[in-house]
Design a protein around this motif. Sequence first.
Motif, mmCIF file in Angstrom:
data_model
loop_
_atom_site.group_PDB
_atom_site.id
_atom_site.type_symbol
_atom_site.label_atom_id
_atom_site.label_comp_id
_atom_site.label_asym_id
_atom_site.label_seq_id
_atom_site.Cartn_x
_atom_site.Cartn_y
_atom_site.Cartn_z
ATOM 1 N N ILE A 96 -99.810 35.002 30.474
ATOM 2 C CA ILE A 96 -99.370 36.651 29.839
ATOM 3 C C ILE A 96 -100.112 36.902 28.696
ATOM 4 C CG2 ILE A 96 -97.948 38.448 29.867
ATOM 5 C CD1 ILE A 96 -96.369 37.261 31.908
ATOM 6 N N ARG A 97 -99.621 36.004 27.761
ATOM 7 C CA ARG A 97 -100.039 36.072 26.206
ATOM 8 C C ARG A 97 -101.503 36.138 26.279
ATOM 9 N NH1 ARG A 97 -96.188 37.309 23.079
ATOM 10 N NH2 ARG A 97 -93.961 36.680 23.515
ATOM 11 N N LEU A 98 -102.068 35.006 26.710
ATOM 12 C CA LEU A 98 -103.635 34.737 26.869
ATOM 13 C C LEU A 98 -104.195 36.177 27.352
ATOM 14 C CD1 LEU A 98 -106.226 33.110 26.414
ATOM 15 C CD2 LEU A 98 -105.546 32.134 28.645
ATOM 16 N N ARG A 99 -103.738 36.625 28.384
ATOM 17 C CA ARG A 99 -104.364 37.854 28.856
ATOM 18 C C ARG A 99 -104.429 39.035 28.111
ATOM 19 N NH1 ARG A 99 -106.817 39.954 33.672
ATOM 20 N NH2 ARG A 99 -106.521 42.137 33.538
ATOM 21 N N TYR A 100 -103.205 39.060 27.043
ATOM 22 C CA TYR A 100 -103.181 40.240 26.131
ATOM 23 C C TYR A 100 -104.262 39.879 24.894
ATOM 24 C CZ TYR A 100 -99.623 43.134 28.369
ATOM 25 O OH TYR A 100 -99.079 44.007 29.206
ATOM 26 N N SER A 101 -104.354 38.676 24.493
ATOM 27 C CA SER A 101 -105.280 38.468 23.428
ATOM 28 C C SER A 101 -106.598 38.706 23.918
ATOM 29 C CB SER A 101 -105.190 37.034 23.097
ATOM 30 O OG SER A 101 -105.809 36.019 24.305
ATOM 31 N N GLY A 159 -104.747 34.909 38.455
ATOM 32 C CA GLY A 159 -104.705 36.391 38.431
ATOM 33 C C GLY A 159 -104.873 36.760 36.845
ATOM 34 N N ALA A 160 -104.463 35.956 36.076
ATOM 35 C CA ALA A 160 -104.980 36.420 34.592
ATOM 36 C C ALA A 160 -106.646 36.534 34.275
ATOM 37 C CB ALA A 160 -104.564 35.497 33.642
ATOM 38 N N PHE A 161 -107.363 36.002 35.167
ATOM 39 C CA PHE A 161 -108.852 36.395 35.254
ATOM 40 C C PHE A 161 -109.379 37.068 36.429
ATOM 41 C CE2 PHE A 161 -107.704 32.997 32.349
ATOM 42 C CZ PHE A 161 -108.456 33.113 31.459
ATOM 43 N N THR A 162 -108.565 38.222 36.809
ATOM 44 C CA THR A 162 -108.997 39.097 37.497
ATOM 45 C C THR A 162 -108.941 40.553 37.104
ATOM 46 O OG1 THR A 162 -106.866 39.528 38.721
ATOM 47 C CG2 THR A 162 -108.300 37.651 39.587
ATOM 48 N N PRO A 163 -109.459 41.528 37.658
ATOM 49 C CA PRO A 163 -109.482 42.823 36.878
ATOM 50 C C PRO A 163 -108.158 43.372 36.479
ATOM 51 C CG PRO A 163 -111.474 42.718 38.239
ATOM 52 C CD PRO A 163 -110.551 41.552 38.638
ATOM 53 N N MET A 164 -107.256 42.964 37.517
ATOM 54 C CA MET A 164 -105.757 43.485 37.342
ATOM 55 C C MET A 164 -104.824 42.112 37.446
ATOM 56 S SD MET A 164 -103.973 46.418 39.564
ATOM 57 C CE MET A 164 -102.313 47.186 38.994
ATOM 58 N N MET A 165 -103.969 42.120 36.590
ATOM 59 C CA MET A 165 -103.010 40.917 36.564
ATOM 60 C C MET A 165 -101.764 41.578 37.168
ATOM 61 S SD MET A 165 -101.977 38.444 33.583
ATOM 62 C CE MET A 165 -101.090 36.959 33.781
ATOM 63 N N ARG A 166 -101.347 41.276 38.335
ATOM 64 C CA ARG A 166 -100.357 42.015 38.943
ATOM 65 C C ARG A 166 -99.349 41.058 39.862
ATOM 66 N NH1 ARG A 166 -99.425 44.122 43.927
ATOM 67 N NH2 ARG A 166 -101.523 43.417 44.493
ATOM 68 N N SER A 167 -98.256 40.858 39.508
ATOM 69 C CA SER A 167 -97.333 40.051 40.016
ATOM 70 C C SER A 167 -96.512 41.103 41.187
ATOM 71 C CB SER A 167 -96.116 39.169 39.108
ATOM 72 O OG SER A 167 -95.433 38.720 39.860
ATOM 73 N N HIS A 168 -96.486 40.519 42.380
ATOM 74 C CA HIS A 168 -95.981 41.105 43.474
ATOM 75 C C HIS A 168 -95.658 40.420 44.575
ATOM 76 C CE1 HIS A 168 -94.918 44.696 45.882
ATOM 77 N NE2 HIS A 168 -95.600 44.147 46.772
#
Length: 813
Positions: free
Chosen positions: A571-576, A536-545
């Motif tokens: 999560i931190r990698l996504r933000y970087s 999910g970190a490498f999709t256009p929206m990172m969303r846990s549900h």
Amino acid sequence: MKRTVLLFCGLSCVAFVTAQDYQRTDYGIKATVDAVDVEVQFFTPSMVRVVKSPHGESFKKESLSVVALPEKVGFKVGTKDGAIVMGTKELQVSLDTSTGALSYETADGRHLLAEKPAEKPFTPFDDAGDATYNVYQAFKLETDEAIYGLGQLQNGKMSQRGQVKNLVQGNVEDVSPFIQSTKGYGLFWDNYSPTLFTDNASETSFRSEVGDCMDYYFMYGGDADGVVAQVRHLTGEVPMLPLWTYGYWQSKERYKSQGETVGVVRKYRELGVPLDGIIQDWQYWGHNYLWNAMDFQNPQFNNPRKMIDDVHAMNAHMAISIWSSFGPATKPYRELADKGLLYDFRTWPASGTESWPPNMEYPSGVRVYDAYSPEARDIYWKYLNEGIFKLGMDAWWMDSTEPDHLDFKPEDMDTKTYMGSFRKVRNAYPLMSVGGVYDHQRAVSSDKRVFILTRSGFLGQQRYGANVWSGDVGSSWETLRKQVPAGLNFSLCGMPHWNNDIGGFFAGQYNKSWNDGTAPKNPLYQELYVRWLQFGAFTPMMRSHGADTPREIYQFGKKGEPVYDAIEKMIRLRYSLLPYIYSTSWEVTHRQSTFMRALVMDFPRDKKVWNMNDEYMFGKAFLVAPVLEAQYTPEKVVKVDEESGWNRDNAGKADERVHVDFMQQKSAEVYLPAGTAWYDFWTNEKMEGGRTVTRATTLDIIPLYIKAGSIVPLGPDVQYATEKPWDNLTLRVYPGADGSFVLYEDEFDNYNYEKGAYTEIPMAWDDSSRRLTLGARKGEYKGMLQSRKFTVLLPDGRQKAVSYNGKKVSVKF
């Protein structure tokens, strides 16, 4: 009218033959062959529309997907060997005057696609009292040709060859009758009724239940990106989404009070784990008779404005669940019912009570609204605007946009809509419902970009600020594996924003009972969740549900424990990566690019990747190979679909009594596409492509590789997307090939970029001279950084600091 043969450029040699009957129009030709009227219209030099209908019958076809108009492209027309031949600088189209079949070639004569003559293209059909047709057209594909698209299917296939599929919208499958080929062309079958797609040894065909005419678009793009550009030109370009939407989202089914919702955001801030979006799911309106009231009647949400303000005060944003249906006690229901704008077929929820299982002695009376009606869409927005948007809500979670259709009966398809029977327009429902919200919000506000998370999609929806998720999928490894090709094929249809429920929606099989919420403590689920989150970190929206169990990071343990740490690390990698992701978003909007890129898009000459369904590119730099099989725990075979899941049939099937050491090292095999060198993202090790490598993995590591020649900007450590300016970015440069990147910035959440309020900083790496050049900044916007620093970093550890004030500067290694 009679036309003599013409000899012209762009066609192969044309000899003089007996003239054929056809009429030249401003955009193409009209002809009649075997009692079928055929019209060919050029929309661009490389795109044509083909319309066929029974001879002499009049009809009016208004496309719901197509927004482009035909253009005068300077085509030539003539005849050759019994065919009417039309040509532009890009494309040659031939109509066989004996069979009515069309064929397509490039301007230099390379064969692309041909129709297969149809014996019965039109079969009379009574559509709820309207005389119309079933429509059918077959094509002939080459044996080794791969095709992609058809929307988002859960079949696990990358290439869609060799299948029969009834294309109709559902909870976990979003269909669009569009394909594109490895030969560089695309085909959009412009029909919204249930359509049978068939691909076998004899034909590739579309057969739709309802059509006053047969209507499709053929487009030649040369490659997959070219086809995507063509289909977006045809059906709509992609607007920019807010920067914050690319951060991390937390959700579950459901937060039951505004205190709980706000408390989740507060807990993330206390833990120092980045978060940008929180989602409030259903029943904030109260009981099921108030379904989707667009009003906060639940006493646990007694001050919704304060709830939203509290979330904003912590620098987070909020989306809220809205549906395509209304309960009988709601104001929208009463107004829509009075105007005959509600459907009669059964939809979710079936019961008006909240008990489980549903008590059918108390039917809910919930009904779907007629999204095809402009008046109904106006009413929908009126209540949404007054009840929620004016409170400061940031985004919409449009659930059940397919829409939910329970206890299906064939006669339900006779339901009258504003545009004819439901059967006639059924698959375009999400396009109309999502478009209604987008258009209305754009009309009243330009300060806040529209963002819509929605469960269903149809071609053209990319123009409405929509990110489609894959529905209520079950929590299993097999389901996770299917999400990768589902997202890639959806993206190949030209709709770039896609995501899925991280961890799967129905996780009950990992609980002792369906609602005790023990799954986060179950090692079987912990491993599945972490691997799903890494994907999910490498999709256009990172969303846990999901349902059945909470998904917040603190439910999985605490800092210093392997599962918690693996979640936080990703999560931190996504933000970087936000500067990279947001710049890629600009490439999507401005240059028709794609986030999730099937490997065939960038490596079409490497046939090994044509049917690869477990790796992909994220943007132009990252090769992502998510771990899709259990490595630490037994992989339980769990079969859950959205129907059995909602029946709570999935409880207690995956025993958590296993001992697991998540600190062990494992491994995964990864294929590195040919034609380039690759760098391991984690170690910077360089290796050549065209081979399979074995990569060591741990719970917190998945294989990630960077293509040689890439420039990847990394942003600061933040708690939310806009916490810190991008005034000291790290630029990772990966030598081995020339490369370029454009760093894009704007005000991050309004539409001023449409007026030119943005900046681009072009970057180029010259591999032979080992020089990185930062070009002169283009554009400006209010509040932009006038000067900044970049730290340029090579894989071998060498780095140099660069001061940049908007003027061209270079650094040599």
